[in-house]
Scaffold this active site. Structure first.
Site, mmCIF file in Angstrom:
data_model
loop_
_atom_site.group_PDB
_atom_site.id
_atom_site.type_symbol
_atom_site.label_atom_id
_atom_site.label_comp_id
_atom_site.label_asym_id
_atom_site.label_seq_id
_atom_site.Cartn_x
_atom_site.Cartn_y
_atom_site.Cartn_z
ATOM 1 N N GLU A 46 -11.586 10.833 -29.946
ATOM 2 C CA GLU A 46 -12.392 9.634 -30.179
ATOM 3 C C GLU A 46 -13.558 9.926 -31.116
ATOM 4 O OE1 GLU A 46 -13.259 8.382 -26.171
ATOM 5 O OE2 GLU A 46 -11.169 7.798 -25.819
ATOM 6 N N ARG A 68 -16.929 8.859 -16.177
ATOM 7 C CA ARG A 68 -15.799 8.008 -15.774
ATOM 8 C C ARG A 68 -16.035 7.435 -14.380
ATOM 9 N NH1 ARG A 68 -11.657 6.095 -18.989
ATOM 10 N NH2 ARG A 68 -10.145 6.401 -17.334
ATOM 11 N N LYS A 88 -19.085 -2.104 -25.179
ATOM 12 C CA LYS A 88 -18.177 -2.998 -25.889
ATOM 13 C C LYS A 88 -18.890 -4.298 -26.295
ATOM 14 C CE LYS A 88 -14.055 -1.144 -23.605
ATOM 15 N NZ LYS A 88 -12.806 -1.476 -22.894
ATOM 16 N N TYR A 142 -7.172 2.824 -30.114
ATOM 17 C CA TYR A 142 -6.400 2.351 -28.967
ATOM 18 C C TYR A 142 -4.885 2.531 -29.157
ATOM 19 C CZ TYR A 142 -10.420 0.488 -26.422
ATOM 20 O OH TYR A 142 -11.576 0.358 -25.705
ATOM 21 N N ARG A 180 -18.982 -1.183 -14.348
ATOM 22 C CA ARG A 180 -18.079 -2.342 -14.339
ATOM 23 C C ARG A 180 -18.182 -3.126 -13.032
ATOM 24 N NH1 ARG A 180 -13.281 1.351 -16.804
ATOM 25 N NH2 ARG A 180 -13.563 0.938 -19.026
ATOM 26 N N ASN A 218 -14.366 -5.358 -20.311
ATOM 27 C CA ASN A 218 -14.877 -4.602 -19.165
ATOM 28 C C ASN A 218 -16.121 -3.763 -19.506
ATOM 29 O OD1 ASN A 218 -13.596 -2.710 -20.674
ATOM 30 N ND2 ASN A 218 -12.211 -1.988 -19.083
ATOM 31 N N PHE A 238 -1.310 -6.228 -23.514
ATOM 32 C CA PHE A 238 -2.704 -6.601 -23.741
ATOM 33 C C PHE A 238 -3.273 -6.072 -25.057
ATOM 34 C CE2 PHE A 238 -2.856 -2.727 -21.039
ATOM 35 C CZ PHE A 238 -3.630 -1.887 -21.848
ATOM 36 N N THR A 265 -10.819 0.403 -14.499
ATOM 37 C CA THR A 265 -10.621 -0.447 -15.682
ATOM 38 C C THR A 265 -10.787 -1.922 -15.348
ATOM 39 O OG1 THR A 265 -9.062 1.194 -16.506
ATOM 40 C CG2 THR A 265 -8.969 -0.978 -17.524
ATOM 41 N N HIS A 324 -16.468 1.638 -22.389
ATOM 42 C CA HIS A 324 -15.336 2.566 -22.457
ATOM 43 C C HIS A 324 -15.921 3.966 -22.367
ATOM 44 C CE1 HIS A 324 -11.860 4.791 -24.025
ATOM 45 N NE2 HIS A 324 -12.774 5.496 -24.679
HETATM 46 P P1 CMP Z 1 -10.786 1.177 -21.914
HETATM 47 O O1 CMP Z 1 -11.348 2.095 -20.911
HETATM 48 O O2 CMP Z 1 -11.518 0.960 -23.185
HETATM 49 O O3 CMP Z 1 -9.290 1.661 -22.256
HETATM 50 C C1 CMP Z 1 -8.276 0.793 -22.663
HETATM 51 C C2 CMP Z 1 -8.678 -0.638 -22.577
HETATM 52 O O4 CMP Z 1 -7.599 -1.550 -22.563
HETATM 53 C C3 CMP Z 1 -9.380 -0.878 -21.260
HETATM 54 O O5 CMP Z 1 -10.614 -0.264 -21.232
HETATM 55 C C4 CMP Z 1 -9.368 -2.396 -21.216
HETATM 56 O O6 CMP Z 1 -10.336 -2.963 -22.091
HETATM 57 C C5 CMP Z 1 -7.972 -2.658 -21.758
HETATM 58 N N1 CMP Z 1 -6.988 -2.743 -20.673
HETATM 59 C C6 CMP Z 1 -6.461 -1.736 -19.966
HETATM 60 N N2 CMP Z 1 -5.566 -2.174 -19.058
HETATM 61 C C7 CMP Z 1 -5.513 -3.493 -19.222
HETATM 62 C C8 CMP Z 1 -4.764 -4.510 -18.582
HETATM 63 N N3 CMP Z 1 -3.889 -4.252 -17.599
HETATM 64 N N4 CMP Z 1 -4.950 -5.782 -18.985
HETATM 65 C C9 CMP Z 1 -5.824 -6.044 -19.975
HETATM 66 N N5 CMP Z 1 -6.577 -5.121 -20.635
HETATM 67 C C10 CMP Z 1 -6.419 -3.854 -20.252
#
Ligand code: CMP
Length: 133
Positions: free
Chosen positions: A126, A85, A9, A49, A102, A112, A57, A91, A115
């Site tokens: 995707e 994963r 990211k 997304y 992470r 984070n 969020f 996350t 992805h």
């Molecule tokens: P990702 O694995 O890319 O999948 C969805 C993304 O949404 C996640 O990583 C974070 O970047 C974001 N995300 C998921 N849950 C939350 C949350 N509770 N608060 C803020 N951002 C979130």
């Protein structure tokens, strides 16, 4: 052999972590079958997304993922979806165990670092949205 999408990211790119992140997956034994730096367009980000579009969020997530270059990678290896994963961690970076991407490199939930696809169906979806197939 399975395949999965890994995205570094904008925070990971800005912090010059590309090499260190890619190294982990090469060290583990994954083969890189595709790698490209690009900027995700807003429309692509909204589709990518869309499962989160009702979440609080979501606006911040779209803003963040379109805020700078990302690196899109396809990794190939045994049980790629599941293993990758596990290697990226939960996350919320603060909850991700040490030894995960992470857990070692992240400090937030939206920003984070990476992805990865959460299923083979997500990998296919995707790949299509990112124009990889
Ligand atoms: P990702 O694995 O890319 O999948 C969805 C993304 O949404 C996640 O990583 C974070 O970047 C974001 N995300 C998921 N849950 C939350 C949350 N509770 N608060 C803020 N951002 C979130």
């Amino acid at each position: 052999m399975d395949r999965t999408v890994l995205v570094i990211k904008p925070d990971g790119v800005r912090r010059n972590l590309i090499g260190r992140i890619v190294q982990r997956f090469e060290d583990r034994g994954f083969r890189i079958v595709y790698l490209r730096m690009l900027e995700m367009q807003r429309e692509t980000a909204e589709e990518f997304y869309s499962p989160h579009k009702d979440k609080a969020f979501y606006p911040d997530l779209i803003e963040f993922i379109t805020s700078g270059p990302i690196v899109v990678i396809i990794l190939e290896g045994a049980s790629a979806v599941e293993v990758v994963r596990r290697m990226i961690g939960s996350t919320n970076s603060l909850e991700a165990p040490g030894g995960t991407v992470r857990g070692d490199l992240g400090f937030a939930t939206t920003e984070n670092v990476v992805h990865a696809s959460d299923s083979i169906e997500s990998f296919e979806r995707e790949s299509r949205i990112l124009g990889l197939t």
